[in-house]
Design a protein around this motif. Structure first.
Motif, PDB file in Angstrom:
ATOM      1  N   ARG A  42      52.983 -69.424  25.125  1.00 19.55           N
ATOM      2  CA  ARG A  42      53.352 -68.052  25.495  1.00 19.55           C
ATOM      3  C   ARG A  42      54.101 -67.376  24.363  1.00 19.55           C
ATOM      4  O   ARG A  42      55.213 -67.760  24.032  1.00 19.55           O
ATOM      5  N   GLY A  45      56.994 -61.585  25.942  1.00 21.74           N
ATOM      6  CA  GLY A  45      56.921 -60.938  27.235  1.00 21.74           C
ATOM      7  C   GLY A  45      57.422 -61.793  28.380  1.00 21.74           C
ATOM      8  O   GLY A  45      57.743 -61.280  29.454  1.00 21.74           O
ATOM      9  N   ILE A  46      57.495 -63.088  28.170  1.00 23.79           N
ATOM     10  CA  ILE A  46      57.956 -63.996  29.221  1.00 23.79           C
ATOM     11  C   ILE A  46      58.573 -65.209  28.532  1.00 23.79           C
ATOM     12  O   ILE A  46      58.009 -65.761  27.587  1.00 23.79           O
ATOM     13  N   SER A  47      59.723 -65.622  28.969  1.00 24.59           N
ATOM     14  CA  SER A  47      60.405 -66.764  28.364  1.00 24.59           C
ATOM     15  C   SER A  47      59.802 -68.065  28.881  1.00 24.59           C
ATOM     16  O   SER A  47      59.064 -68.081  29.863  1.00 24.59           O
ATOM     17  N   GLU A  50      60.859 -68.462  32.423  1.00 22.19           N
ATOM     18  CA  GLU A  50      60.109 -67.619  33.354  1.00 22.19           C
ATOM     19  C   GLU A  50      58.691 -68.153  33.565  1.00 22.19           C
ATOM     20  O   GLU A  50      58.170 -68.147  34.682  1.00 22.19           O
ATOM     21  N   TYR A  51      58.083 -68.598  32.499  1.00 24.83           N
ATOM     22  CA  TYR A  51      56.730 -69.152  32.580  1.00 24.83           C
ATOM     23  C   TYR A  51      56.736 -70.417  33.447  1.00 24.83           C
ATOM     24  O   TYR A  51      55.879 -70.611  34.311  1.00 24.83           O
ATOM     25  N   LYS A  54      56.962 -69.628  37.097  1.00 26.63           N
ATOM     26  CA  LYS A  54      55.669 -69.197  37.630  1.00 26.63           C
ATOM     27  C   LYS A  54      54.823 -70.416  38.010  1.00 26.63           C
ATOM     28  O   LYS A  54      54.194 -70.450  39.079  1.00 26.63           O
TER      29      LYS A  54
END
Length: 235
Positions: A42, A45-47, A50-51, A54
């Motif tokens: 990644r 836009g997403i750490s 955070e990933y 998800k």
């Protein structure tokens, strides 16, 4: 004994993250209470946190806990001790760079080849081939090598799409790009369409999902392989 699911994508149109393949993941990770997630692909836009969250939400539906590799002090030990491993999508150049930076590429290959169940989607599937040279991603960073895990004896082009005869777009198709690769390389390339995946059990490779895959070989006409086909012949 290799035990892998190598999927073209994490999400199909109209579905939630990993939803379409969750029924396959229940038996695949049946002996796993905890899964190691590798979020290295990644770019922005997403750490990583955070990933990983998800992914954690998706696997909670099948009662499997998830920990990100970045949460461990020693990435290689985390891989060696993992009950199961999932590498998610993003940018393949970044993923490969990070695996080499953390000295994890060889350890990951060895661990999966010994039987630790593995799931890859998108970039996490690209690295299952012999090299990453047939990725669709932009080279946003320069990895020390294009060599990847070698879990299957050919390369992949995930998210493979056919040329649209009604389109006015004049750019190169995926087929054209793969033919360009074959101007300089002899490795077979499998075009894996969305919603399709490979099931790898030791040396047996089976195409799963609802769509055919396209097999490209140097100086040969592409061959369509139907879902359910044994692909162990590809070398």
């Amino acid at each position: 004994m290799k035990n892998c699911i190598i999927a073209s994508t994490s999400t199909v149109h109209g579905g939630d993250y990993l939803e379409y393949i969750l029924p396959e993941l229940v038996p695949h990770f049946e002996n796993c209470k905890t899964l190691l997630f590798i979020p290295y692909a990644r770019p922005s836009g997403i750490s990583h946190d955070e990933y990983t969250e998800k992914v954690r939400s998706a696997f909670a539906k099948i009662n499997i806990a998830v920990k990100g590799i970045h949460e461990f002090e020693n990435p290689t030990e985390a891989i060696e001790n993992a009950e199961g491993i999932f590498t998610g999508g993003g940018n393949t150049f970044l993923l490969v760079s990070q695996l080499y930076k953390n000295k994890a590429m060889t350890v990951l290959a060895e661990t999966v080849k010994k039987g630790t169940p593995y799931l890859g989607t998108s970039a996490g599937s690209n690295i299952c081939g012999l090299t990453m040279q047939t990725t669709n991603d932009m080279p946003i960073i320069y990895p020390p090598s294009f060599q990847t895990l070698g879990l299957i004896p050919f390369n992949l082009n995930v998210h493979y799409i056919d040329a649209d005869s009604q389109s006015t777009h004049m750019g190169e198709t995926r087929e054209t790009r793969i033919k360009e690769f074959h101007q300089f390389n002899t490795l077979p390339v499998l075009g894996l369409r969305e919603g399709s995946w490979l099931e790898v059990k030791d040396e047996k490779i089976t195409l799963k999902g609802n769509l055919a895959a396209s097999l490209f070989r140097q100086n040969q006409i592409p061959e369509e392989l139907e879902s359910g086909s044994d692909l162990s012949f590809i070398k």
